[in-house]
Design a protein around this motif. Sequence first.
Motif, short mmCIF file in Angstrom:
data_model
loop_
_atom_site.label_atom_id
_atom_site.label_comp_id
_atom_site.label_asym_id
_atom_site.label_seq_id
_atom_site.Cartn_x
_atom_site.Cartn_y
_atom_site.Cartn_z
N VAL A 197 0.85 -1.20 0.00
CA VAL A 197 0.00 0.00 0.00
C VAL A 197 0.88 1.25 0.00
CG1 VAL A 197 -1.73 1.29 1.32
CG2 VAL A 197 -1.87 -1.21 1.17
N PRO A 198 0.63 2.18 -0.94
CA PRO A 198 1.38 3.44 -0.94
C PRO A 198 1.14 4.20 0.36
CG PRO A 198 0.15 3.16 -2.99
CD PRO A 198 -0.30 2.07 -2.06
N GLY A 199 2.20 4.75 0.92
CA GLY A 199 2.12 5.50 2.18
C GLY A 199 2.59 4.69 3.37
N VAL A 200 2.71 3.37 3.22
CA VAL A 200 3.23 2.53 4.30
C VAL A 200 4.75 2.49 4.17
CG1 VAL A 200 3.32 0.19 5.25
CG2 VAL A 200 1.15 1.11 4.43
N HIS A 201 5.43 2.95 5.21
CA HIS A 201 6.89 2.92 5.19
C HIS A 201 7.42 1.59 5.72
CE1 HIS A 201 11.02 4.20 5.31
NE2 HIS A 201 11.09 3.83 6.57
N ALA A 202 6.86 1.12 6.82
CA ALA A 202 7.33 -0.12 7.44
C ALA A 202 6.24 -0.67 8.34
CB ALA A 202 8.60 0.13 8.25
N LEU A 203 6.42 -1.93 8.73
CA LEU A 203 5.53 -2.55 9.70
C LEU A 203 6.31 -2.84 10.96
CD1 LEU A 203 3.48 -5.12 7.58
CD2 LEU A 203 2.87 -2.81 8.22
N MET B 178 4.05 1.93 10.30
CA MET B 178 4.72 3.24 10.25
C MET B 178 4.39 3.84 8.89
SD MET B 178 8.76 4.05 10.47
CE MET B 178 9.37 5.66 10.80
N VAL B 179 3.77 5.02 8.89
CA VAL B 179 3.36 5.65 7.63
C VAL B 179 4.31 6.79 7.28
CG1 VAL B 179 0.94 5.03 7.93
CG2 VAL B 179 1.76 7.23 8.76
N GLU B 180 4.28 7.16 6.01
CA GLU B 180 5.06 8.30 5.52
C GLU B 180 4.38 9.59 5.98
OE1 GLU B 180 7.89 8.23 3.83
OE2 GLU B 180 7.97 6.09 3.40
N TYR B 181 5.18 10.60 6.28
CA TYR B 181 4.63 11.91 6.66
C TYR B 181 3.86 12.49 5.47
CZ TYR B 181 4.26 16.81 7.82
OH TYR B 181 3.77 18.07 8.05
N GLY B 182 2.70 13.07 5.75
CA GLY B 182 1.93 13.77 4.73
C GLY B 182 0.82 12.96 4.10
N VAL C 17 1.83 3.34 14.52
CA VAL C 17 2.73 3.47 15.67
C VAL C 17 3.80 4.54 15.47
CG1 VAL C 17 2.33 1.13 16.47
CG2 VAL C 17 4.18 1.58 14.84
N ASP C 18 3.96 5.01 14.22
CA ASP C 18 5.00 6.00 13.97
C ASP C 18 4.75 6.65 12.62
OD1 ASP C 18 7.25 7.52 14.40
OD2 ASP C 18 8.66 5.85 14.43
N VAL C 19 5.37 7.81 12.43
CA VAL C 19 5.34 8.53 11.16
C VAL C 19 6.78 8.75 10.74
CG1 VAL C 19 4.70 10.68 10.01
CG2 VAL C 19 3.17 9.67 11.69
N ARG C 20 7.10 8.41 9.51
CA ARG C 20 8.45 8.62 9.00
C ARG C 20 8.53 10.01 8.40
NH1 ARG C 20 11.39 8.88 4.49
NH2 ARG C 20 13.56 8.28 4.68
N LEU C 21 9.38 10.83 8.98
CA LEU C 21 9.60 12.18 8.47
C LEU C 21 10.60 12.10 7.32
CD1 LEU C 21 9.86 14.04 11.87
CD2 LEU C 21 7.87 13.82 10.38
N PRO C 22 10.53 13.02 6.37
CA PRO C 22 11.40 12.96 5.19
C PRO C 22 12.90 12.94 5.53
CG PRO C 22 9.69 14.60 4.87
CD PRO C 22 9.58 14.12 6.28
N ASP C 23 13.30 13.61 6.59
CA ASP C 23 14.73 13.66 6.93
C ASP C 23 15.07 12.78 8.14
OD1 ASP C 23 13.31 15.16 8.70
OD2 ASP C 23 14.68 16.86 8.70
#
Length: 171
Positions: free
Chosen positions: A68-74, A116-120, A154-160
């Motif tokens: 799924v787009p927007g999912v960074h990690a589990l 963990m989702v991507e920011y935005g 559980v978390d949001v991945r910020l771009p930096d």
Amino acid sequence: MATKTAPASAAPAEESPQAARTAGVSSEGVTTVSEGATGPQEPAATRGQTSIAAGVVEKIAGLAAREVPGVHALGGTLSRTLGAVRDRVPGGRASASRGVKVEVGQRQTAVDLDVMVEYGVPIRDVARDIRENVIAAVERMTGLEVIEVNVSVVDVRLPDDEVADDEPRVQ
């Protein structure tokens, strides 16, 4: 689906370990999806049993959620950290079921995901897409009915937040 039938004159026998496994979940977390039939009069496709381990459902759900787009990690922070260490060990490999817990019954399953989702990204939309993708994949591949998919962000991945995995930290 064919089911086993006993002659009318047959007396009930003690339940064997094999019969206990066909009744639902065994102690190893394996679930029977079909009872199967025996005898030469039955079609070949219905002779025998099909059982699916909980780990199989976890892997299917984990891979479907990662698509799924927007999912960074589990997984939570600790499980991702330990997983990253394990992934770097020679011979280690990424776990497809990290951040996934399932409860598997005889005909149904429930899935819990730590994401963990991507920011935005709109979190409600990502959660909805995760549910749709996981339900479709698990039901298509296993034949089990998915009664619920619980998504915990559980978390949001910020771009930096982190250095890219391909870049070495030192030169």
